[in-house]
Motif scaffolding. Structure first.
Motif, PDB file in Angstrom:
ATOM      1  N   LYS A   1      43.857  11.322  26.805  1.00 25.38           N
ATOM      2  CA  LYS A   1      42.418  11.064  26.724  1.00 25.38           C
ATOM      3  C   LYS A   1      41.860  10.300  27.921  1.00 25.38           C
ATOM      4  CE  LYS A   1      41.959  11.353  21.695  1.00 25.38           C
ATOM      5  NZ  LYS A   1      41.648  10.610  20.448  1.00 25.38           N
ATOM      6  N   PRO A   2      42.561   9.293  28.481  1.00 24.31           N
ATOM      7  CA  PRO A   2      41.973   8.591  29.631  1.00 24.31           C
ATOM      8  C   PRO A   2      41.977   9.393  30.931  1.00 24.31           C
ATOM      9  CG  PRO A   2      43.615   7.215  28.493  1.00 24.31           C
ATOM     10  CD  PRO A   2      43.780   8.612  27.999  1.00 24.31           C
ATOM     11  N   VAL A   3      42.788  10.447  30.996  1.00 23.78           N
ATOM     12  CA  VAL A   3      42.996  11.138  32.276  1.00 23.78           C
ATOM     13  C   VAL A   3      41.714  11.773  32.819  1.00 23.78           C
ATOM     14  CG1 VAL A   3      44.295  12.958  33.468  1.00 23.78           C
ATOM     15  CG2 VAL A   3      45.447  11.484  31.791  1.00 23.78           C
ATOM     16  N   PRO A   4      40.935  12.537  32.016  1.00 24.17           N
ATOM     17  CA  PRO A   4      39.693  13.085  32.575  1.00 24.17           C
ATOM     18  C   PRO A   4      38.719  12.008  33.023  1.00 24.17           C
ATOM     19  CG  PRO A   4      40.317  14.246  30.556  1.00 24.17           C
ATOM     20  CD  PRO A   4      41.214  13.053  30.656  1.00 24.17           C
ATOM     21  N   TRP A   5      38.679  10.877  32.295  1.00 18.11           N
ATOM     22  CA  TRP A   5      37.806   9.787  32.721  1.00 18.11           C
ATOM     23  C   TRP A   5      38.268   9.212  34.065  1.00 18.11           C
ATOM     24  CZ3 TRP A   5      33.299   9.432  30.530  1.00 18.11           C
ATOM     25  CH2 TRP A   5      33.138   9.856  29.213  1.00 18.11           C
ATOM     26  N   GLY A   6      39.587   9.100  34.241  1.00 17.74           N
ATOM     27  CA  GLY A   6      40.110   8.643  35.521  1.00 17.74           C
ATOM     28  C   GLY A   6      39.766   9.606  36.641  1.00 17.74           C
ATOM     29  N   ALA A   7      39.906  10.908  36.373  1.00 18.55           N
ATOM     30  CA  ALA A   7      39.574  11.914  37.388  1.00 18.55           C
ATOM     31  C   ALA A   7      38.092  11.857  37.751  1.00 18.55           C
ATOM     32  CB  ALA A   7      39.947  13.305  36.875  1.00 18.55           C
ATOM     33  N   LEU A   8      37.242  11.702  36.734  1.00 19.33           N
ATOM     34  CA  LEU A   8      35.809  11.616  37.002  1.00 19.33           C
ATOM     35  C   LEU A   8      35.482  10.365  37.819  1.00 19.33           C
ATOM     36  CD1 LEU A   8      33.043  12.907  36.467  1.00 19.33           C
ATOM     37  CD2 LEU A   8      32.899  11.523  34.378  1.00 19.33           C
ATOM     38  N   GLY A   9      36.141   9.257  37.512  1.00 20.15           N
ATOM     39  CA  GLY A   9      35.930   8.037  38.278  1.00 20.15           C
ATOM     40  C   GLY A   9      36.342   8.179  39.727  1.00 20.15           C
ATOM     41  N   LEU A  10      37.433   8.896  39.974  1.00 24.15           N
ATOM     42  CA  LEU A  10      37.868   9.125  41.355  1.00 24.15           C
ATOM     43  C   LEU A  10      36.795   9.849  42.163  1.00 24.15           C
ATOM     44  CD1 LEU A  10      41.604  10.182  40.759  1.00 24.15           C
ATOM     45  CD2 LEU A  10      40.820   8.102  41.910  1.00 24.15           C
ATOM     46  N   THR A  11      36.116  10.776  41.507  1.00 25.44           N
ATOM     47  CA  THR A  11      35.035  11.493  42.200  1.00 25.44           C
ATOM     48  C   THR A  11      33.802  10.611  42.374  1.00 25.44           C
ATOM     49  OG1 THR A  11      35.718  13.730  41.580  1.00 25.44           O
ATOM     50  CG2 THR A  11      33.382  13.379  41.973  1.00 25.44           C
ATOM     51  N   LEU A  12      33.357   9.973  41.300  1.00 24.08           N
ATOM     52  CA  LEU A  12      32.103   9.216  41.358  1.00 24.08           C
ATOM     53  C   LEU A  12      32.199   8.031  42.320  1.00 24.08           C
ATOM     54  CD1 LEU A  12      31.027   9.238  37.600  1.00 24.08           C
ATOM     55  CD2 LEU A  12      30.230  10.705  39.463  1.00 24.08           C
ATOM     56  N   PHE A  13      33.276   7.271  42.224  1.00 26.24           N
ATOM     57  CA  PHE A  13      33.428   6.124  43.127  1.00 26.24           C
ATOM     58  C   PHE A  13      33.672   6.586  44.560  1.00 26.24           C
ATOM     59  CE2 PHE A  13      34.526   3.886  39.102  1.00 26.24           C
ATOM     60  CZ  PHE A  13      33.586   2.868  39.184  1.00 26.24           C
ATOM     61  N   GLY A  14      34.394   7.706  44.720  1.00 21.44           N
ATOM     62  CA  GLY A  14      34.623   8.228  46.063  1.00 21.44           C
ATOM     63  C   GLY A  14      33.344   8.690  46.731  1.00 21.44           C
ATOM     64  N   VAL A  15      32.484   9.368  45.963  1.00 21.17           N
ATOM     65  CA  VAL A  15      31.194   9.799  46.505  1.00 21.17           C
ATOM     66  C   VAL A  15      30.339   8.583  46.854  1.00 21.17           C
ATOM     67  CG1 VAL A  15      29.023  10.962  45.943  1.00 21.17           C
ATOM     68  CG2 VAL A  15      31.208  12.037  45.347  1.00 21.17           C
ATOM     69  N   ASP A  16      30.319   7.593  45.971  1.00 21.87           N
ATOM     70  CA  ASP A  16      29.502   6.406  46.231  1.00 21.87           C
ATOM     71  C   ASP A  16      29.996   5.643  47.457  1.00 21.87           C
ATOM     72  OD1 ASP A  16      27.249   4.714  45.068  1.00 21.87           O
ATOM     73  OD2 ASP A  16      28.826   3.221  45.320  1.00 21.87           O
ATOM     74  N   LEU A  17      31.324   5.673  47.698  1.00 27.40           N
ATOM     75  CA  LEU A  17      31.862   4.997  48.874  1.00 27.40           C
ATOM     76  C   LEU A  17      31.260   5.562  50.154  1.00 27.40           C
ATOM     77  CD1 LEU A  17      33.884   2.977  50.101  1.00 27.40           C
ATOM     78  CD2 LEU A  17      35.616   4.789  50.020  1.00 27.40           C
ATOM     79  N   TYR A  18      31.031   6.870  50.173  1.00 28.44           N
ATOM     80  CA  TYR A  18      30.428   7.503  51.355  1.00 28.44           C
ATOM     81  C   TYR A  18      29.056   6.889  51.652  1.00 28.44           C
ATOM     82  CZ  TYR A  18      28.097  11.088  54.155  1.00 28.44           C
ATOM     83  OH  TYR A  18      27.398  11.754  55.129  1.00 28.44           O
ATOM     84  N   PHE A  19      28.262   6.661  50.614  1.00 29.75           N
ATOM     85  CA  PHE A  19      26.916   6.120  50.796  1.00 29.75           C
ATOM     86  C   PHE A  19      26.912   4.599  50.929  1.00 29.75           C
ATOM     87  CE2 PHE A  19      26.294  10.148  48.531  1.00 29.75           C
ATOM     88  CZ  PHE A  19      25.406  10.775  49.391  1.00 29.75           C
ATOM     89  N   ALA A  20      28.024   3.942  50.576  1.00 30.40           N
ATOM     90  CA  ALA A  20      28.079   2.480  50.614  1.00 30.40           C
ATOM     91  C   ALA A  20      28.424   1.935  51.992  1.00 30.40           C
ATOM     92  CB  ALA A  20      29.107   1.967  49.593  1.00 30.40           C
ATOM     93  N   VAL A  21      28.974   2.771  52.868  1.00 28.91           N
ATOM     94  CA  VAL A  21      29.370   2.296  54.201  1.00 28.91           C
ATOM     95  C   VAL A  21      28.129   1.900  54.990  1.00 28.91           C
ATOM     96  CG1 VAL A  21      30.470   2.936  56.368  1.00 28.91           C
ATOM     97  CG2 VAL A  21      31.426   3.747  54.201  1.00 28.91           C
ATOM     98  N   PRO A  22      28.073   0.669  55.517  1.00 33.27           N
ATOM     99  CA  PRO A  22      26.882   0.220  56.267  1.00 33.27           C
ATOM    100  C   PRO A  22      26.637   1.082  57.505  1.00 33.27           C
ATOM    101  CG  PRO A  22      28.292  -1.645  55.701  1.00 33.27           C
ATOM    102  CD  PRO A  22      29.068  -0.402  55.381  1.00 33.27           C
ATOM    103  N   ASP A  23      25.371   1.283  57.835  1.00 35.06           N
ATOM    104  CA  ASP A  23      25.023   2.091  59.006  1.00 35.06           C
ATOM    105  C   ASP A  23      25.400   1.387  60.314  1.00 35.06           C
ATOM    106  OD1 ASP A  23      23.961   4.144  57.464  1.00 35.06           O
ATOM    107  OD2 ASP A  23      21.993   3.189  57.363  1.00 35.06           O
ATOM    108  N   SER A  24      25.159   0.102  60.390  1.00 35.60           N
ATOM    109  CA  SER A  24      25.454  -0.661  61.605  1.00 35.60           C
ATOM    110  C   SER A  24      26.193  -1.944  61.226  1.00 35.60           C
ATOM    111  CB  SER A  24      24.165  -0.996  62.356  1.00 35.60           C
ATOM    112  OG  SER A  24      23.455   0.173  62.690  1.00 35.60           O
TER     113      SER A  24
END
Length: 431
Positions: free
Chosen positions: A295-318
């Motif tokens: 049961k936790p595995v799909p939630w873990g997989a979804l978290g890997l995607t959501l946090f990974g995508v957010d990391l792209y937008f979280a990196v400071p521009d300068s």
């Protein structure tokens, strides 16, 4: 069903000596590997007329090569002979290898140390199948998820500590001799812990051990494929190692180029990732209510995607010049910190139930060989991860944040994959 915390296992002989044995082994592997890489990079220069970059990659190849060569034999031995005895033999071999490492470190024989690194890979190859195959024999079904969570937490913390200690030692004036003493001492402590691992009497006298390295490694794939759901779980775990290797490999350059960080930021990124994995791993027992369930595995997989995508937008521009303290206190970087912890936590939720599922669904007399097959596929996926990094970062010119984004989006397919696995497995484990 026990409602006590998984941490109670750390006070019981059936688990604690094994836990300390595997912890010391993971710590020693990373202490020696990182010390050797630092020696090659900063003191030895190129070896055998080769560039530093080539020698570093050669070292990584030498450590992973034994998994392809000897996993078949390692799995057979772990299924054939008493597992606690194999653990003790492997730890004796570790002492011998660390003595050889100490000689090379003391005398500055760097080419010799590359051979030692290969032997360490051999030792790890033979320990891997026993490491996970012994757990279902010493733990009850309602302890299996919690025990795997502790092992995952301990392994990653040992990786972190080994990396940090190697850096601290190598910054000192007599780094090589201190490393030599340290690796021998840890190997001896690991053997002393292994002597306390209780015998479980699981010899399989009818199993023939065939000393055919490549043929038996290939045969492992057929053994793993006998149960389709188990093979799917193996592939899912290997994907996590693909993803984890991609993150860990890029952390140094990510910290330097995209966060304007110093060396302490690299260590912090690794620490955040591992703290997250440890948190996710230890949460699994509570979330599964002591049951073997996916049961936790799909939630873990979804978290890997959501946090990974957010990391792209979280990196400071300068980004301005950054240290570990700035990362933890400056609001501009706190989102990056949270995303890395979230990625690690999601990874723990992802892999721990899968390991428990594989152990639960495989018969005793084949379990070690299936774990050995998992180790081979893990190694193969990590090689593919390196190739993907070379193609996307080197040839396609994608930036590291973009690389992480691509991996996160690909992981959506893995999320669908584990959702299907979760439905197929529901009848056998989710009760």
């Amino acid at each position: 069903m026990s409602e006590q915390s998984q941490f109670r296992l750390l006070g019981q002989r059936r688990f604690l000596p094994f836990y300390l044995t595997q912890f010391s082994g993971a710590f020693n592997d990373n202490l020696f590997k990182n010390a050797l890489l630092l020696l090659i990079t900063f003191q030895a220069g190129g070896l055998m007329g080769l560039s530093v970059n080539l020698v570093v990659n050669l070292a990584a190849f030498l450590f992973i090569l034994p998994f392809f060569l000897f996993s078949g034999i390692a799995g057979q031995l772990a299924d054939r002979y008493e597992k606690a005895r194999i653990i003790r033999v492997v730890k004796v071999a570790e002492i011998a290898i660390m003595v050889a490492a100490a000689v090379g470190l003391w005398l500055g024989w760097y080419e010799w140390l590359l051979l030692v690194l290969f032997l360490m890979g051999v030792q790890s190859t033979f320990f891997g199948p026993v490491k996970y195959a012994i757990l279902p024999r010493v733990l009850h079904d309602d302890e299996l998820v919690g025990g795997n969570g502790l092992v995952a937490m301990g392994t990653f913390i040992a990786i972190l500590l080994g990396t940090i200690v190697a850096g601290v030692i190598m910054a000192g004036p007599v780094s090589a001799p201190v490393t030599a003493v340290a690796v021998m001492l840890v190997a001896i402590l690991g053997y002393l812990a292994a002597r306390r691992v209780p015998d479980i009497g699981d010899e399989a006298a009818e199993l023939e051990v065939r000393l055919r390295p490549l043929q038996e490694t290939w045969h492992l794939m057929r053994v793993a494929a006998e149960r389709r759901r188990v093979l799917w779980a193996v592939l899912a775990i290997s994907w996590f190692w693909f993803l984890g290797a991609a993150y860990l490999t890029q952390f140094p350059n990510f910290a330097k180029t995209w966060l304007a960080g110093d060396e302490t930021v690299v260590t912090l990124l690794l620490a955040l990732f591992i703290v997250g994995i440890s948190l996710g791993s230890t949460l699994c027992e509570h979330l599964t209510r002591h049951r073997v369930t996916l049961k936790p595995v799909p939630w873990g997989a979804l978290g890997l995607t959501l946090f990974g995508v957010d990391l792209y937008f979280a990196v400071p521009d300068s980004p301005a010049a950054t240290t570990w303290l700035v990362m933890l206190t400056d609001p501009a970087y706190l989102r990056v910190v949270a995303d890395l912890v979230g990625i690690g936590t999601s990874g723990g939720l992802f892999i721990v139930p899968l390991y428990a599922f594989i152990q639960h669904e495989t018969p005793d007399h084949k379990r070690a060989r299936i774990i050995a097959a998992l180790n081979v596929i893990n190694a193969l996926f990590m090689v593919f991860s390196a190739l993907a990094g070379m193609v996307l970062l080197g040839i396609a010119g994608v930036g590291i944040p973009g690389f992480f984004l691509i991996l996160s989006l690909v992981n959506l397919g893995v999320w669908l994959f584990v959702m299907a696995l979760r439905r197929r497995a529901a009848g056998s484990v989710d009760k």
